[in-house]
Motif scaffolding. Structure first.
Motif, short mmCIF file in Angstrom:
data_model
loop_
_atom_site.label_atom_id
_atom_site.label_comp_id
_atom_site.label_asym_id
_atom_site.label_seq_id
_atom_site.Cartn_x
_atom_site.Cartn_y
_atom_site.Cartn_z
N THR A 3 0.82 -1.27 -0.07
CA THR A 3 0.10 -0.05 0.04
C THR A 3 0.66 1.29 0.07
O THR A 3 0.62 2.24 -0.65
N VAL A 4 1.81 1.23 0.80
CA VAL A 4 2.72 2.64 0.97
C VAL A 4 3.27 2.63 -0.36
O VAL A 4 3.34 3.69 -0.93
N PHE A 5 4.08 1.58 -1.11
CA PHE A 5 4.55 1.59 -2.19
C PHE A 5 3.57 2.16 -3.39
O PHE A 5 4.00 3.16 -4.22
N ALA A 6 2.33 1.74 -3.32
CA ALA A 6 1.40 2.02 -4.18
C ALA A 6 1.22 3.54 -4.16
O ALA A 6 0.93 4.41 -5.23
N ILE A 7 0.98 4.06 -2.79
CA ILE A 7 0.89 5.34 -2.74
C ILE A 7 1.95 6.33 -3.29
O ILE A 7 1.77 7.35 -3.73
N VAL A 8 3.14 6.03 -2.85
CA VAL A 8 4.44 6.70 -3.16
C VAL A 8 4.42 6.88 -4.68
O VAL A 8 4.53 7.78 -5.28
N VAL A 9 4.40 5.67 -5.43
CA VAL A 9 4.42 5.67 -6.71
C VAL A 9 3.24 6.50 -7.42
O VAL A 9 3.58 7.09 -8.29
N GLY A 10 2.34 6.20 -7.14
CA GLY A 10 1.06 6.74 -7.60
C GLY A 10 1.13 8.55 -7.45
O GLY A 10 0.88 9.06 -8.48
N PHE A 11 1.83 8.86 -6.15
CA PHE A 11 1.94 10.25 -6.05
C PHE A 11 2.97 10.84 -7.13
O PHE A 11 2.94 11.76 -7.85
N LEU A 12 4.11 10.14 -7.10
CA LEU A 12 5.25 10.46 -8.15
C LEU A 12 4.51 10.45 -9.61
O LEU A 12 5.01 11.46 -10.29
N LEU A 13 3.85 9.37 -10.14
CA LEU A 13 3.39 9.49 -11.30
C LEU A 13 2.21 10.74 -11.60
O LEU A 13 2.44 11.37 -12.69
#
Lengths: 261, 328, 326
Positions: C180-190
Motif C-alpha cells: 500500500t505504501v509503495f502504491a501511494i508513493v509511486v502513485g503520487f510520483l506519477l
C-alpha cells in the motif's frame, strides 16, 4: 511568371542584423549518405531560408544541428565555441529549438492536453526542485501564448489532437518560445495551415527575428522564403549549391540552383 | 527485399556452420555422438517442434507471435486421449483430423481477437495460453491419459517405420515442412503473407485482405500445434494436463528466430527455420556429451533467443548505415 | 436518454474525460466481486480474512505497480516472473554460501537490477521491441535460475527471516502495508511530478518526446532497472514467505501481473493509465482468487477465468479509450 511580385518584397530589416553578430557557424559538416560539406553562418536576428527540392537533405541538416542525428565530419560553432549536440536535450539546454516538418509524428502529443503540450519542453519551469508540478505555472505559462497567438480552443485542458492544424502549429511554436531559444529552426512551418493563420505566422517569425532570435526557415514554398528570409541557402542532393542574398533572389534563380545544373 | 534475401542466405549458411561446429566438437569429445543412436535421438526429438515451428514461422513472418501453442498442443492431446479412451479403434487419419481441427479452432480464436481488436498478439496469447491450459484441466478433470489408454497403432506411429527405418512421424513432419515451403515460396498466398508482414498498410493498398491472411497464419499455427498434440501422445505415450506442452512455445520461438525469421515481419524461410530447429535438437543431444547438465538447456535456449535478436538488430543497423540515401 | 447523455458528454470534454475512464470499470468490478464473494461465504465480510488472502499476491502487486509505469511509457516487461525466481535463487545460493543475510539480500536485489538493466540496454540501445525481447529474457533468466539451483529447494534461513506474511501491524500483514505504501508513493510520483508527466508524454509519442528534449532512453533504462530491483525485492519476499527458493517460483505469474495492470485500465499502447486502477485491480485479483478457493474451483481451472479476464480487460479498456478520447 516566375519572377518576383510586389508583395514578395517585404523582408523586414531589424536592428540586430546591423550588428552582424554571428551566433552559429556550420563548417563543412557531412553525414554519410545524406549530406556533405555543409557550411553556413547564421546571425542574430537573421532569417536564413533553406530552399531546395524534397530530398535535398535540408531536414537532415536541421535535425543534425538540433542533435537528433549525428554527423560524421566537420564542426559546428555556437557563440564562438565548438559544440556537438548529442541529443535534442543538449541542444535545447543551449538554446536551440526545432519545429519539425512532421507535426503529427514529432510535433504534438496527440491525446495530451494543449497546456501540457505547450509546457512540455520546459520541465524545470513548471516544477520545483523536487519535481512537483505547479498546475498554476502550467496554465499561466500556456495561457500567455494561447492569448498572444489567438489559439482557438475551449480550454487549456482540451486535447491538442482536437485542434485544427494551424492551431496545433501555433501550440508547437508557443512551446518553443517558452524555452527562450536563441536559434529557432522551422521545418515547413506553414504546411497544412490555412491562409489566415499563415500570415499570422509570418508576423510572428518577423517579430522573433526583430527580438534577436536567429531563425532557420526550411520551406518548399518559394514565395514564403522570398518574403521572409534575409538570405537563402539553396540545397541540391545533399549539398549547398548557392547562398543568395534576398535582393539577388527570385524564384527563377532559386530553382536554377535547386535543380541539377 | 533482395538485401533481406541475401541476409537470409548468409544466415542459413551461418546456422549450418554452427551445426557443423557443434557436431564436430561433440564427436571429438565423445565419438559416440556420431552413432546412429544419437542421430535417431535428434530426429525423434525434432518432429514435434519442427511441425509447430512451421506454423509459428508463418505467424512471425506476418508480424505476430503466438505463445499459446503449448496449451493448444495440450488441449488437442487431451482431447484425442479421451477420444481414444472411448473409441480405441480411431484411425490415425481420423486422429490427425480431430487434433488438427481442435488446433485450428483455437488458433483462429487467437487470430480473431488479434485482428478484431488490434491488440498485440503476445498479450492476447498470454491470455489464451492460460485460458486454454485451464480448459485442459476442465476437460480432463485433472486426469492423466496413460500409455494403456493410447492404442498401439498410434504409439507405433512414432516408433515403427515403413521406409528405410525412418519413423513415420518424421516422414509426416517432412511432408508438412515441404508443403509449408511450397505455400510460402510458390503460391500467391505465400507472397501475400510476406507482403502483409513487411508492410500491412501497403499490402492492404495492394488489395491483399490482411485480416484473412493473418487469420490464415494463426489458423495454420493452431492446426500444427494440434497435430503436434497427436505427435506428443504417440511419442511419449501419455498426456498430463499440467506438464504436456508447458514452455514448449519458447523452444519453438527460439528455433524460428535463430532460423533468421525477422520479428519485425516479412522475412524468413522454411529452410532457415528447419536448420534452427535442427540446431536446437543437436544441442539438446550434445549437452550430455559435452558434460553440460540438462538444467542448462533452458538458459541456453534463452541465450540463443536474445543473441539472435541482438544480432538481427545489429545487422539491420549496419545495413541502414551502408544503404542510407538522401530522402526527405 | 442515453443518446442525450452522449451528446452532452461530447460537448464537455473535461467531464467526458472524467466520467468515461477505464479505472471506474475496475472499481465496479471490485464492488461486484465483493458482493459475489459475500454471497459465497461470510468470510468475505471479515477484513482480516481478505488481508490474509492478499499476502501471497503482494509480490505480484509490487511488480504490477512498476509494470504500470513501464506500460504507460509504451514498453512492456514480461520477464518479471523469471526475475523473481532468478533473484530468489541467487539470494538463496549466496546465503547458503555463507554470506550474511543483509549482504545476501543486497546481492539478490542487485542481481535483479542487473537483469532489468540488461533488458533496458537491449531495448534502448539495440531497439529490440521490449515485448519480444522480454519473451527471450523470460526464458533466459528462468533458465539461469534452473541452471543455478537445479531441482533443489534452497532453504536454511534464520527464523526471523521466514514468514513475513505472518507479521502483522494490527490485523494488517506487513506485506500488505509495504504494497500500500509503495502504491501511494509511486502513485503520487506519477500523478504529481514532472517525472510522471514525462512518462505519459513518452508513452503518447516517443518521437515528439525525444524532440522536446525528454531523455527517453535514459528514462526507459531506469524503468527497466527499477522493474528488476522490485522483482528482486519480490524474490526475497517470496523466499521469506515460502521459506525456500526454487527455480520454478512464480511460474506463469506474468499472467496475473499483466492482468492487474490491464484490469486497472492502463492502455496497452502506452500514454494512459494510473496506479489507482492497478491498486484496485490488485484487490479484484485477491478477492477472485480467494473466492475461487472458497468455491473449491481447482487452481488450474482458475487459469481459464484469469486468461479470459485479461483479454476482456484489454478489449474493454481499448473500447473505453476509443469512446472517451478520439
Amino acid at each position: 511568371m516566375i519572377g518576383r511580385s510586389i508583395e514578395d518584397i517585404d523582408v523586414k530589416e531589424n536592428d540586430y542584423l546591423k550588428n552582424n553578430e554571428t551566433i552559429l557557424s556550420v563548417n563543412n559538416i557531412s553525414q554519410y549518405g545524406n549530406f556533405k560539406n555543409i557550411s553556413f553562418d547564421l546571425k542574430k536576428g537573421e532569417i536564413l531560408g533553406f530552399a531546395g527540392l524534397v530530398g535535398a537533405g535540408r531536414t537532415e541538416v536541421a535535425k543534425t544541428i538540433f542533435g537528433a542525428e549525428n554527423f560524421d565530419e566537420g564542426e559546428i560553432n555556437f557563440k564562438g565555441s565548438v559544440i556537438s549536440n548529442k541529443s535534442p536535450h543538449e541542444a535545447i539546454q543551449k538554446g536551440f529549438a526545432y519545429v519539425p516538418e512532421d507535426r503529427k509524428q514529432m510535433g504534438i502529443f496527440g491525446s495530451v492536453a494543449v497546456e501540457d503540450n505547450i509546457t512540455s519542453a520546459i520541465p524545470s519551469e513548471i516544477s520545483n526542485k523536487f519535481g512537483l508540478i505547479s498546475k498554476r505555472s502550467v496554465s499561466t505559462k500556456s495561457e500567455e501564448y494561447i492569448n498572444k497567438f489567438n489559439i482557438v480552443l475551449t480550454s487549456g485542458r482540451q486535447l491538442i489532437q482536437e485542434l485544427s492544424g494551424g492551431n496545433q502549429q501555433k501550440c508547437i511554436i508557443s512551446k518553443w518560445l517558452l524555452s527562450n531559444p536563441s536559434i529557432l529552426i522551422l521545418d515547413e512551418p506553414t504546411r497544412g495551415v490555412d491562409v489566415g493563420v499563415k500570415s499570422e505566422m509570418y508576423e510572428i517569425i518577423n517579430q522573433l527575428a526583430a527580438m534577436g532570435t536567429a531563425i532557420i526557415l526550411i520551406s518548399s514554398e518559394l514565395p514564403e522564403i522570398l518574403s521572409l528570409a534575409h538570405r537563402i541557402v539553396v540545397m541540391r542532393e545533399g549539398q549547398i549549391t548557392k547562398i543568395l542574398d534576398n535582393k539577388d533572389a527570385s524564384q527563377e534563380t532559386i530553382m536554377k540552383f535547386a535543380i541539377s545544373a | 527485399m533482395s538485401i533481406f534475401d541475401k541476409f537470409l542466405r548468409i544466415r542459413e549458411l551461418g546456422i549450418f556452420s554452427i551445426i557443423i561446429i557443434v557436431v564436430i566438437t561433440a564427436s571429438i569429445i565423445d565419438s559416440r555422438f556420431l552413432t546412429i543412436d544419437s542421430w535417431r535421438a535428434v530426429f525423434l526429438a525434432i518432429p514435434l517442434i519442427l511441425v509447430m515451428a512451421m506454423g509459428q514461422m508463418m505467424v512471425i513472418i506476418c508480424r505476430h507471435v503466438d505463445i499459446s501453442i503449448g496449451s493448444i498442443l495440450a488441449f488437442a492431446a487431451i482431447t484425442i486421449g479421451f477420444v481414444f479412451i472411448h473409441y480405441p479403434n480411431t484411425s490415425l487419419l481420423m486422429a490427425l483430423f480431430i487434433t488438427a481441427s481442435v488446433g485450428t479452432i483455437m488458433g483462429l480464436v487467437n487470430g480473431i481477437i488479434v485482428t478484431r481488436f488490434n491488440v498485440h498478439s503476445i498479450i492476447v496469447t498470454l491470455g489464451t495460453l492460460s485460458l486454454y491450459r485451464g480448459l485442459v484441466f476442465i476437460v480432463s478433470g485433472g486426469r492423466q491419459i496413460d500409455r494403456n489408454d493410447i492404442p498401439v497403432h498410434i504409439i507405433s506411429f512414432s516408433q515403427t517405420s515403413f521406409l528405410f527405418s525412418i519413423p513415420a512421424i518424421l516422414i509426416l513432419s517432412v511432408i508438412i515442412v515441404l508443403i509449408t515451403h511450397l505455400i510460402m515460396r510458390h503460391s500467391v498466398l505465400g507472397r501475400e503473407i510476406y507482403a502483409t508482414g513487411s508492410n500491412p498498410e501497403a499490402a492492404h493498398l495492394k488489395g491483399i485482405n490482411v485480416t484473412k491472411v493473418t487469420l490464415f497464419c494463426f489458423g495454420v499455427c493452431g492446426m500444427l500445434a494440434g497435430v503436434a498434440g497427436l505427435f506428443y501422445a504417440s511419442r511419449f505415450g501419455y498426456v498430463n494436463p499440467g506438464v504436456t506442452g508447458v514452455g514448449i512455445e519458447f523452444i519453438v520461438i527460439a528455433g524460428v528466430i535463430i532460423g533468421g525469421t525477422s520479428i519485425t515481419g516479412g522475412s524468413g524461410s522454411v529452410l532457415g527455420t528447419f536448420l534452427g530447429i535442427l540446431l536446437l535438437g543437436i544441442i539438446n543431444v550434445a549437452l550430455p556429451v559435452l558434460n553440460i547438465p540438462g538444467e542448462f538447456q533452458k538458459a541456453i535456449y534463452g541465450l540463443i533467443i536474445v543473441l539472435a535478436l541482438s544480432l538481427d538488430q545489429l545487422i539491420i543497423f549496419r545495413m541502414k548505415k551502408l544503404g542510407g540515401g538522401a530522402n526527405a | 436518454m442515453l443518446n442525450k447523455i452522449s451528446i452532452y458528454l461530447s460537448e464537455n470534454p473535461t467531464l467526458r474525460y472524467w466520467i468515461i475512464r477505464p479505472e471506474w470499470v475496475a472499481v465496479i468490478l471490485l464492488i461486484i466481486s465483493i458482493i459475489a464473494s459475500l454471497q459465497l461465504s461470510p468470510f468475505f465480510a471479515d477484513l482480516a480474512f481478505i488481508m490474509d488472502s492478499a499476502t501471497p499476491y503482494v509480490e505480484y502487486g509490487l511488480i504490477a505497480i512498476v509494470l504500470t509505469l513501464i506500460i504507460i511509457s509504451g514498453e512492456i516487461d514480461l520477464s518479471i516472473a523469471s526475475m523473481i525466481a532468478l533473484t530468489a535463487v541467487i539470494f538463496g545460493t549466496v546465503y547458503n554460501a555463507g554470506f550474511g543475510m543483509p549482504l545476501s539480500i543486497l546481492i539478490g536485489v542487485l542481481s535483479g537490477a542487473l537483469c532489468g538493466l540488461f533488458n533496458g540496454i537491449l531495448v534502448t540501445k539495440l531497439q529490440i521491441p521490449s515485448i519480444i525481447l522480454t519473451i527471450g529474457t523470460l526464458t533466459l533468466y528462468r533458465g539461469i535460475a534452473q541452471a543455478l539451483a537445479s531441482d533443489f529447494s534452497l532453504g536454511g534461513y534464520p527464523s526471523w527471516f521466514i514468514g513475513i506474511d505472518y507479521r502483522y501491524v494490527g490485523i494488517i500483514p506487513i506485506p500488505v502495508i509495504i504494497f500500500t505504501v509503495f502504491a501511494i508513493v509511486v502513485g503520487f510520483l506519477l500523478s504529481s511530478t514532472i517525472y510522471g508527466k514525462q512518462l505519459y508524454l513518452i508513452g503518447t509519442n516517443p518521437q515528439t518526446a525525444k524532440y522536446s528534449g525528454i531523455k527517453v532512453d535514459k528514462i526507459k533504462l531506469l524503468l527497466f532497472t527499477f522493474s528488476g530491483v522490485i522483482s528482486g525485492i519480490a524474490g526475497v519476499l517470496t523466499t521469506s514467505r515460502l521459506a525456500v527458493a526454487r527455480f520454478n517460483m512464480a511460474t506463469g505469474a506474468e499472467l496475473e501481473i499483466v492482468l492487474m495492470v490491464m484490469l486497472g485500465g492502463t492502455y496497452i499502447f502506452g500514454g494512459r493509465g494510473n496506479i489507482f486502477g492497478t491498486f484496485v485491480a490488485f484487490w479484484i485479483v485477491v478477492i477472485l482468487r480467494a473466492g475461487f478457493n472458497v468455491a473449491r474451483i481447482k487452481i488450474e481451472s482458475q487459469l481459464t477465468i484469469l486468461g479470459a479476464m485479461l483479454i476482456i480487460a484489454i478489449i474493454l479498456t481499448n473500447y473505453i479509450y476509443s469512446k472517451s478520447q478520439k
